[in-house]
Design an enzyme around this catalytic site. Structure first.
Site, short mmCIF file in Angstrom:
data_model
loop_
_atom_site.label_atom_id
_atom_site.label_comp_id
_atom_site.label_asym_id
_atom_site.label_seq_id
_atom_site.Cartn_x
_atom_site.Cartn_y
_atom_site.Cartn_z
N ASP A 39 7.16 -3.96 -4.38
CA ASP A 39 6.31 -3.03 -4.31
C ASP A 39 4.98 -2.69 -5.13
O ASP A 39 6.05 -2.49 -6.35
CB ASP A 39 7.01 -1.79 -3.51
CG ASP A 39 7.23 -1.99 -2.23
OD1 ASP A 39 6.63 -3.10 -0.84
OD2 ASP A 39 7.92 -1.43 -1.28
N MET A 40 4.29 -2.08 -4.82
CA MET A 40 3.04 -1.50 -6.34
C MET A 40 3.10 0.41 -5.82
O MET A 40 2.85 0.46 -4.57
CB MET A 40 1.86 -2.10 -5.89
CG MET A 40 1.15 -1.86 -7.31
SD MET A 40 1.35 -2.38 -8.53
CE MET A 40 1.54 -4.36 -8.25
N GLN A 71 -3.42 -3.69 -4.34
CA GLN A 71 -3.97 -2.78 -3.77
C GLN A 71 -5.20 -3.35 -3.40
O GLN A 71 -6.15 -3.09 -4.29
CB GLN A 71 -3.25 -0.94 -3.85
CG GLN A 71 -1.29 -1.08 -3.78
CD GLN A 71 -1.65 0.66 -4.21
OE1 GLN A 71 -0.80 1.40 -3.84
NE2 GLN A 71 -1.04 0.53 -5.10
N ARG A 88 1.36 -9.58 -1.09
CA ARG A 88 1.01 -8.56 0.19
C ARG A 88 -0.23 -7.68 -0.23
O ARG A 88 0.14 -7.14 -1.49
CB ARG A 88 2.37 -8.18 0.31
CG ARG A 88 2.04 -6.66 1.43
CD ARG A 88 2.78 -5.25 1.61
NE ARG A 88 4.25 -6.36 1.66
CZ ARG A 88 5.22 -6.18 1.11
NH1 ARG A 88 5.52 -4.88 0.77
NH2 ARG A 88 6.25 -6.55 1.37
N GLY A 91 -3.89 0.53 0.39
CA GLY A 91 -3.44 1.37 -0.85
C GLY A 91 -3.71 2.50 -0.04
O GLY A 91 -4.88 3.19 0.31
N ALA A 92 -2.84 3.12 -0.44
CA ALA A 92 -2.37 5.02 0.05
C ALA A 92 -2.41 6.04 -0.67
O ALA A 92 -3.24 6.84 -1.12
CB ALA A 92 -1.41 4.84 0.98
N ARG A 101 6.46 11.53 0.91
CA ARG A 101 5.73 11.40 -0.44
C ARG A 101 4.05 10.43 0.73
O ARG A 101 3.01 10.62 0.31
CB ARG A 101 6.33 10.30 -0.94
CG ARG A 101 7.03 11.28 -1.71
CD ARG A 101 7.56 10.69 -2.87
NE ARG A 101 8.25 9.37 -2.69
CZ ARG A 101 10.02 9.75 -2.14
NH1 ARG A 101 10.91 10.66 -3.06
NH2 ARG A 101 11.17 8.39 -2.16
#
Length: 309
Positions: free
Chosen positions: A135-136, A164, A185, A189-190, A289
């Site tokens: 994951d990023m 992202q 993937r 982006g969040a 989060r």
């Protein structure tokens, strides 16, 4: 201000107690987190696989404060991967790992510890017959995460990474990673990022996503389209057709509990549809989060609860 308040709440035992006892929160958590135990994660995986979908599991552990906790998270993933192998689910389920959970942010030798723990997880995945995706997190971790991924890919060329789209660098990163055997993937982006490194408006982010997706779909790697946006899903399908991609050369990904009917539709049409499935005792921090990364998610989650599709 709202983001800061949500982050503060994610670290508050008092707020956690209130949130855990608030009935609407329980309903949302049950919808979007598989449960607290390994067995609940396995049971949810089995149900999804039986419906024709695939899975990537995220073990929700404690915030990593020392090397022992980092090693404990790696061990939890080893147990998870062993369970996937024992239940015959490994052919259709992999794991997603945040390097921060296995030591990346530790002040002394953090990257080295994260690399060692991620290697343990990759070895367990290889033994189980499945894969791992890194994951990023926020933009300050991108170079470190990609460097660790490069090292791991020497022995585990199937290792996936997340990019992202809203980061200004991502189109170039896609070009670097759109080679044979590369699993990427792509999500929008969040995290709240400064304008200097990330596109800000929805239209700009959407255009950046499409540009990055064109690079990946036109390359020789294996794109993983992580989006709930119907428009992006349609564009991905069109790009796959234009690039003469077989349905097993890319996949769609969506979060557990988000647009389940669309997930089933994509799977029933012969596409690979993978569900991002979080589980673990630390669901509260994950949930808060996620809202802090993008407070609009609260509206999105509540709408999903109302529509159940």
């Amino acid at each position: 201000m709202l983001r800061s308040a949500l982050l503060a709440a994610s670290r508050s035992p008092q707020v956690r107690t209130v949130v855990e006892k608030f009935p609407p929160t329980q309903a949302i958590v049950k919808r979007f987190v598989a449960g607290e135990t390994l067995q609940q994660g396995i049971d949810a995986t089995a149900e999804l696989v039986a419906s024709g979908r695939r899975v990537t599991l995220d073990h929700l552990g404690e915030d990593t404060a020392d090397a022992a906790q980092a090693a404990g998270t790696a061990e939890a993933y080893e147990h998870l991967l062993a369970a996937l192998a024992e239940t015959g689910l490994a052919a259709n389920a992999e794991v997603s790992v945040k390097l921060s959970a296995v030591g990346q942010f530790l002040p002394v030798d953090g990257e080295k510890i994260a690399l060692e723990n991620a290697r343990r997880i990759c070895e367990a995945a290889a033994a189980a017959g499945t894969t791992v995706t890194l994951d990023m997190e926020d933009h300050t971790t991108t170079d470190s995460t990609l460097e660790i991924a490069r090292e791991l890919r020497t022995d585990f060329p199937w290792l996936g990474v997340v990019l992202q789209a809203y980061l200004r660098r991502t189109e170039a990163d896609c070009r670097d990673l759109a080679h044979a055997g590369s699993r990427v993937r792509l999500c929008k982006g969040a995290y709240k990022e400064p304008e200097s490194v990330a596109f800000q408006g929805k239209e700009q982010v959407d255009l950046a996503y499409v540009r990055a997706l064109k690079v990946l779909m036109g390359g020789e790697g294996y794109p993983m389209i992580a989006s709930h946006d119907p428009r992006m899903v349609r564009i991905a399908g069109q790009l796959a057709e234009w690039n003469k991609r077989d349905t097993d050369s890319f996949e769609y990904q969506m979060l557990y509990g988000i647009r389940p009917e669309e997930q089933l539709r994509l799977a029933e049409e012969g596409n690979t549809m993978r569900v991002y499935l979080p589980y673990g005792q630390e669901w509260y921090g994950y949930f808060m989060r996620r809202l802090a990364e993008r407070p609009a998610n609260l509206t999105f989650f509540l709408r999903a609860m109302a529509t159940r599709g």
